[in-house]
Design a protein around this motif. Structure first.
Motif, short mmCIF file in Angstrom:
data_model
loop_
_atom_site.label_atom_id
_atom_site.label_comp_id
_atom_site.label_asym_id
_atom_site.label_seq_id
_atom_site.Cartn_x
_atom_site.Cartn_y
_atom_site.Cartn_z
N ILE A 194 -8.09 23.26 21.57
CA ILE A 194 -7.10 23.91 22.42
C ILE A 194 -6.79 23.02 23.63
O ILE A 194 -7.62 22.22 24.06
N GLU A 195 -5.56 23.13 24.12
CA GLU A 195 -5.07 22.41 25.29
C GLU A 195 -5.32 20.91 25.25
O GLU A 195 -5.84 20.31 26.21
N PRO A 196 -4.91 20.22 24.16
CA PRO A 196 -5.08 18.76 24.14
C PRO A 196 -4.08 18.08 25.07
O PRO A 196 -2.93 18.51 25.21
N GLN A 197 -4.52 17.01 25.69
CA GLN A 197 -3.67 16.18 26.55
C GLN A 197 -3.98 14.71 26.25
O GLN A 197 -5.13 14.34 26.03
N ILE A 198 -2.93 13.89 26.27
CA ILE A 198 -3.11 12.44 26.09
C ILE A 198 -2.28 11.71 27.13
O ILE A 198 -1.09 12.01 27.32
N THR A 199 -2.90 10.77 27.82
CA THR A 199 -2.22 9.91 28.78
C THR A 199 -2.40 8.46 28.36
O THR A 199 -3.53 8.03 28.10
N ALA A 200 -1.30 7.71 28.25
CA ALA A 200 -1.36 6.30 27.92
C ALA A 200 -0.82 5.50 29.10
O ALA A 200 0.30 5.76 29.58
N ILE A 201 -1.59 4.54 29.59
CA ILE A 201 -1.23 3.72 30.74
C ILE A 201 -1.09 2.28 30.30
O ILE A 201 -2.04 1.69 29.77
N PHE A 202 0.09 1.69 30.52
CA PHE A 202 0.31 0.28 30.17
C PHE A 202 -0.15 -0.62 31.31
O PHE A 202 0.17 -0.38 32.48
N VAL A 203 -0.90 -1.67 30.96
CA VAL A 203 -1.28 -2.70 31.93
C VAL A 203 -0.95 -4.05 31.30
O VAL A 203 -1.17 -4.25 30.11
#
Length: 207
Positions: A194-203
């Protein structure tokens, strides 16, 4: 010398001097000295590529010589591209797991150049059976699980369990679009995410 002769000599001398002044002579380029002219040479007066790095003294151009917002990310080298991020979250549906690894959630990132993506995923395992277990992975392929995983197992005597979980991984990425997936499976009994979140940060680089 008589007066008439002197007059003729004077006229002849003047004529020779005038002729000498009027005679053409080859022109040559000369370096101007003590030239003071603000704004007399502009960009329209310079040919393409007329000024290169070798014509600019070290540290001659600093931040005060650059107009604000005139340099955009597209003007920067690949290793100087700014960091950017994308985020996706689901707060509505409980995602029921199966014994097979399957895609639960995903986020797509468009990188401006080759570089790296730091991917952070967090979610909550939910079960209403004791002794339930499940695991999740963050991958670039849906339904795969080759990297590090997050694992949960509920107490055999606890029929209601909520376990928060998270994963962080770094992937090399090429210029363009890359999709990152949260892939999960249940090993025993019924488990949901439940309540999945994904954050992708480019460097642009790693050090």
């Amino acid at each position: 010398m008589t007066a008439g002769t002197r007059a003729l000599y004077f006229v002849t001398t003047i004529s020779i001097a005038i002729a000498a002044l009027a005679a053409p002579f080859p022109a040559g380029a000369q370096t101007a000295k003590d030239l003071k002219c603000r704004g007399c040479v502009g960009s329209r007066d310079l040919g393409k590529k007329a000024v290169s790095a070798k014509h600019i003294k070290p540290n001659a151009v600093d931040s005060t010589a650059i107009k604000d917002a005139s340099i955009l990310p597209a003007d920067l080298a690949a290793t100087a591209q700014p960091t950017g991020a994308v985020h996706a979250a689901s707060y509505i549906t409980a995602h029921s797991l199966t014994p097979s690894l399957s895609q639960i959630y995903s986020v797509e990132m468009t990188a401006p150049s080759n570089g790296y993506a730091v991917v952070i995923a967090n979610w909550t395992f939910s079960t209403f059976q004791g002794g339930a277990s499940a695991s999740c992975y963050v991958e670039t392929t849906p339904g795969s699980g080759t990297g590090v995983s997050a694992y949960m197992e509920s107490d055999p005597n606890d029929t209601t369990s909520y376990d928060a979980a998270a994963l962080t991984r770094m992937f090399p990425v090429g210029k363009g679009k890359t999709t990152f997936y949260l892939n999960c499976r249940e090993m025993t009994h019924d488990v949901s995410v439940i309540e999945p979140q994904i954050t992708a940060i480019f460097v642009p680089n790693k050090y």
